[in-house]
Scaffold this motif. Structure first.
Motif, PDB file in Angstrom:
ATOM      1  N   GLU A 142      16.717   3.500   7.420  1.00 20.05           N
ATOM      2  CA  GLU A 142      15.892   4.492   8.109  1.00 20.05           C
ATOM      3  C   GLU A 142      14.540   3.934   8.551  1.00 20.05           C
ATOM      4  N   LYS A 143      14.310   2.633   8.312  1.00 20.84           N
ATOM      5  CA  LYS A 143      13.052   1.963   8.675  1.00 20.84           C
ATOM      6  C   LYS A 143      11.849   2.569   7.966  1.00 20.84           C
ATOM      7  N   LEU A 144      12.047   3.061   6.754  1.00 20.14           N
ATOM      8  CA  LEU A 144      10.954   3.627   5.981  1.00 20.14           C
ATOM      9  C   LEU A 144      10.350   2.550   5.084  1.00 20.14           C
ATOM     10  N   GLY A 145       9.031   2.524   5.004  1.00 18.85           N
ATOM     11  CA  GLY A 145       8.337   1.545   4.174  1.00 18.85           C
ATOM     12  C   GLY A 145       8.098   0.223   4.860  1.00 18.85           C
ATOM     13  N   GLU A 146       8.412   0.115   6.162  1.00 16.52           N
ATOM     14  CA  GLU A 146       8.231  -1.152   6.865  1.00 16.52           C
ATOM     15  C   GLU A 146       6.767  -1.570   6.932  1.00 16.52           C
ATOM     16  N   GLU A 147       5.860  -0.584   7.061  1.00 14.99           N
ATOM     17  CA  GLU A 147       4.434  -0.911   7.158  1.00 14.99           C
ATOM     18  C   GLU A 147       3.944  -1.554   5.865  1.00 14.99           C
ATOM     19  N   CYS A 148       4.354  -0.964   4.733  1.00 15.36           N
ATOM     20  CA  CYS A 148       3.997  -1.546   3.431  1.00 15.36           C
ATOM     21  C   CYS A 148       4.535  -2.963   3.311  1.00 15.36           C
ATOM     22  N   LEU A 149       5.788  -3.143   3.696  1.00 15.28           N
ATOM     23  CA  LEU A 149       6.425  -4.448   3.575  1.00 15.28           C
ATOM     24  C   LEU A 149       5.737  -5.476   4.462  1.00 15.28           C
ATOM     25  N   ALA A 150       5.458  -5.111   5.714  1.00 20.66           N
ATOM     26  CA  ALA A 150       4.807  -6.039   6.635  1.00 20.66           C
ATOM     27  C   ALA A 150       3.414  -6.412   6.136  1.00 20.66           C
ATOM     28  N   HIS A 151       2.696  -5.426   5.592  1.00 23.02           N
ATOM     29  CA  HIS A 151       1.349  -5.682   5.085  1.00 23.02           C
ATOM     30  C   HIS A 151       1.389  -6.654   3.912  1.00 23.02           C
ATOM     31  N   LYS A 152       2.304  -6.427   2.969  1.00 22.42           N
ATOM     32  CA  LYS A 152       2.405  -7.302   1.803  1.00 22.42           C
ATOM     33  C   LYS A 152       2.863  -8.708   2.211  1.00 22.42           C
ATOM     34  N   VAL A 153       3.787  -8.795   3.160  1.00 18.80           N
ATOM     35  CA  VAL A 153       4.237 -10.104   3.641  1.00 18.80           C
ATOM     36  C   VAL A 153       3.073 -10.866   4.258  1.00 18.80           C
ATOM     37  N   ASP A 154       2.275 -10.188   5.090  1.00 23.54           N
ATOM     38  CA  ASP A 154       1.138 -10.837   5.743  1.00 23.54           C
ATOM     39  C   ASP A 154       0.117 -11.315   4.711  1.00 23.54           C
ATOM     40  N   GLN A 155      -0.177 -10.469   3.723  1.00 25.57           N
ATOM     41  CA  GLN A 155      -1.129 -10.846   2.680  1.00 25.57           C
ATOM     42  C   GLN A 155      -0.651 -12.078   1.913  1.00 25.57           C
ATOM     43  N   LEU A 156       0.627 -12.078   1.564  1.00 30.66           N
ATOM     44  CA  LEU A 156       1.155 -13.185   0.768  1.00 30.66           C
ATOM     45  C   LEU A 156       1.200 -14.475   1.578  1.00 30.66           C
ATOM     46  N   LEU A 157       1.601 -14.399   2.830  1.00 32.99           N
ATOM     47  CA  LEU A 157       1.613 -15.592   3.677  1.00 32.99           C
ATOM     48  C   LEU A 157       0.203 -16.167   3.840  1.00 32.99           C
ATOM     49  N   THR A 158      -0.782 -15.288   3.963  1.00 37.18           N
ATOM     50  CA  THR A 158      -2.176 -15.741   4.075  1.00 37.18           C
ATOM     51  C   THR A 158      -2.603 -16.491   2.814  1.00 37.18           C
TER      52      THR A 158
END
Length: 472
Positions: free
Chosen positions: A256-272
């Motif tokens: 349902e594409k729910l929680g994608e914003e949280c996931l993208a934010h955490k991925v970006d933080q971790l990659l940084t």
């Protein structure tokens, strides 16, 4: 872990990158061996090791770290035959620790009884556990096993699987009342009601809260962070070099594409954060993370991500692949883990070591090899092969006279040290985990209460805490 073909090694796997850092790490391990072994002995006085376990490692040259810890390991059939003496001795120690008067043991495997490779693993466990003097039989909760069923295996072995019965507060077979019930079933499908509220005199191993109906990978790596911090300080290395960074997202619904914003934010933080670490250590690599279900095994529900935009642009096939894991269970919680590339190869195919332990002892291991996967991909997938490691003599007997990088024994000893760190973290994790009442409703992948809240915070950026206050 999915079974596959076992191949024989032609040589020790080649480690083809960043030799300097890993050789320095090996030197520090060997120079600190006395302190390391004493430290482990102290910690095993404070914490009870899991009955058994296996640890997936990745060796990037600049980083050697565990990426998964399995408390219901399959794959004992992939260990070299000459590891059997070590395995039997360790099993005897474990049995004496948990139930010294045991005479009968019921082994409960996974429900997929048609998988020949997995059944060979069960047969190997029966063999190992029988030698110390136990009457070992195999029981199943599968509705397909309505009566004693004999299964023929390659090599002439035969395995008999029988239906499990519950009588009062004890579980066993029609004519078999075991002292120990040993699970080789990770409880992904939930906790069978037959295993709840057993007679305290009947020992159940591992405990129910070790199964994926309750357990979370993020909780394990929070505990591993504490262990790694203390260990790294003791031997004088950067904790990051043995410890994957991670974050966690709950309430995910890939379909349902729910929680994608949280996931993208955490991925970006971790990659940084990984980029910052790479700059600090002068590593010229493009970082990546692994997104995977926070509970479950078998290499399902896993993806490699190099940019946050990749998790918001999944097509239907990719979303469906991430949405479901073993037993057809929906994924609602994920762990985002720093990707550790593997630079070990066997016959030019990427490889990663897997270390097996019983009680506090390393008993063997193998390389998981995949000829169609890259250094940044999950190797636990169809098409993988196994190369047994000769741990029987090498894992606990490093060659202190050899130069760093010249001895397979020393490399395997280092792997055993990291594997034991993960096992120690698992023992602490289990001490801090409780069994919620709703755990028998299913795999628990949609639950947001219970063990996920056992340790505060969703990342692992915590202040290191000594594992135990010790005198002397």
């Amino acid at each position: 872990m999915q079974p596959g073909n076992v191949i024989q090694p032609s040589s020790v796997p080649v480690l083809a990158a960043s030799a300097g850092p890993i050789l320095e790490f090996e030197r520090r391990i060997l120079d600190s061996m006395t302190d390391i072994e004493h430290w482990f002995r102290q910690n095993w006085q404070e914490h009870t090791p899991p009955f058994y376990g296996s640890v997936d490692l990745r060796n990037a040259g600049f980083k050697l770290a565990p990426v998964d810890m399995n408390l219901f390991p399959g794959g004992f059939n992939n260990l070299a035959e000459d590891t059997l003496p070590c395995t039997v001795q360790a099993a005897q120690v474990a049995i004496e620790r948990f139930c010294p008067d045991a005479r009968r043991l019921l082994l409960v495997p996974e429900r997929h009884t048609r998988n020949v490779f997995y059944l060979q693993n069960v047969a190997r466990l029966v063999r190992v556990l029988s030698i110390p003097g136990l009457d070992v039989r195999v029981g199943s909760f599968s509705p397909e096993v309505a009566a004693a069923t004999a299964i023929s295996l390659p090599g002439g072995e035969q395995l008999t699987v029988e239906p499990i019965r519950r009588r009062g507060d004890r579980v066993g077979l029609d004519d078999f009342d075991p002292c120990i019930v040993l699970l080789n079933n990770d409880l992904s499908a939930g906790i069978p009601p037959q295993l709840r509220d057993l007679d305290p005199t009947q020992t159940l191993l591992p405990p129910l809260h070790a199964g994926w109906a309750v357990r979370r990978k993020s909780n394990h790596f929070r505990c591993y962070d504490e262990v790694a911090q203390e260990f790294a300080q003791m031997i004088g290395v950067d904790p990051w070099t043995i410890n994957p960074l991670f974050a966690r997202c709950g309430m995910i619904d890939f379909r349902e594409k729910l929680g994608e914003e949280c996931l993208a934010h955490k991925v970006d933080q971790l990659l940084t954060e990984i980029r910052e670490r790479y700059r600090e250590h002068q590593i010229r690599e493009r970082p990546f993370v692994i997104v995977k279900a926070d509970a479950g095994t078998y290499g399902m529900g896993i993806m490699t991500v190099r940019d946050a935009s990749e998790v918001t642009g999944l097509n239907r096939k990719q979303r469906n692949k991430m949405a479901v894991i073993k037993e057809g269970l929906e994924v609602s919680e994920v762990i985002i883990q720093e990707g550790v590339p593997t630079y070990e190869t066997i016959e030019q195919a990427v490889a990663e070591p897997v270390v097996y332990m019983i009680d506090r002892y390393v008993v063997g291991g193998f390389y998981r090899v995949h000829r169609e996967r890259g250094i940044d991909e999950n190797l636990n997938a169809p098409g993988m092969e196994f190369v047994p490691l000769a741990f029987a003599n090498s894992c606990n007997l490093p060659n202190l006279l050899a130069k760093p990088g010249s001895s397979a024994q020393n490399r395997f000893y280092c792997y055993g040290v990291i594997g034991r760190l993960a096992s120690l973290a698992a023992s602490i994790e289990l001490e801090r985990t409780t069994l919620p009442a709703e755990a028998d409703q299913g795999a628990g992948l949609t639950h947001t209460s219970g063990p996920s809240a056992a340790v505060a915070g969703e990342g692992r950026r915590m202040n290191p805490v000594p594992l135990a206050e010790r005198a002397g």
